[in-house]
Write a protein that holds these residues in place. Structure first.
Motif: not given
Length: 126
Positions: A35-46, A84-88, A110-121
């Motif tokens: 979600a420009f300008p932020i890239r999210l790299v994620y991985m599930q772990v035990e 972070k409460h948006l995370l499943p 505000e823009v940064v927060e919107r992008k982070v929320v978009k990525l978490l959704h």
């Protein structure tokens, strides 16, 4: 009544293991979204980790001065902390997140927060 601990970012919620960071960026089990300008790299772990652990990276290539890099990192951490409460919630599984800044311009909180929320959704949909 809301739990105030839900709105904190504890030390245990930050990625500190070099092995975990290497595994996250090796690309074998990790996925990413942008979600420009932020890239999210994620991985599930035990579940030997907290529900979610984060890492924030801002390259020197975009901001030469540490003051600006630190500002962006602070904005991303704050946006994540508030949303972070948006995370499943998955029993027995956790997730490791890396937020990477991709732009050479500063943005408002505000823009940064919107992008982070978009990525978490987007992450919760996957």
């Amino acid at each position: 009544m809301l739990d105030t601990a839900a709105f904190t970012l504890a030390k245990e919620e930050r990625v500190s293991s070099k092995r975990l960071i290497d595994e996250l960026f090796s690309g074998s089990n990790s996925r990413s979204m942008v979600a420009f300008p932020i890239r999210l790299v994620y991985m599930q772990v035990e579940n030997d980790h907290p529900q979610a652990q984060i890492l924030v990276s801002v390259s020197k290539r975009y901001f030469k001065k540490a003051v600006k890099r630190n500002r962006v990192k602070r904005q991303i951490r704050e946006a994540y902390r508030k949303n972070k409460h948006l995370l499943p919630k998955q029993e027995g599984k956790g997730v490791v997140l890396a937020f990477i800044w991709l732009d050479e311009h500063l943005r408002s909180s505000e823009v940064v927060e919107r992008k982070v929320v978009k990525l978490l959704h987007g992450l919760s949909e996957r």
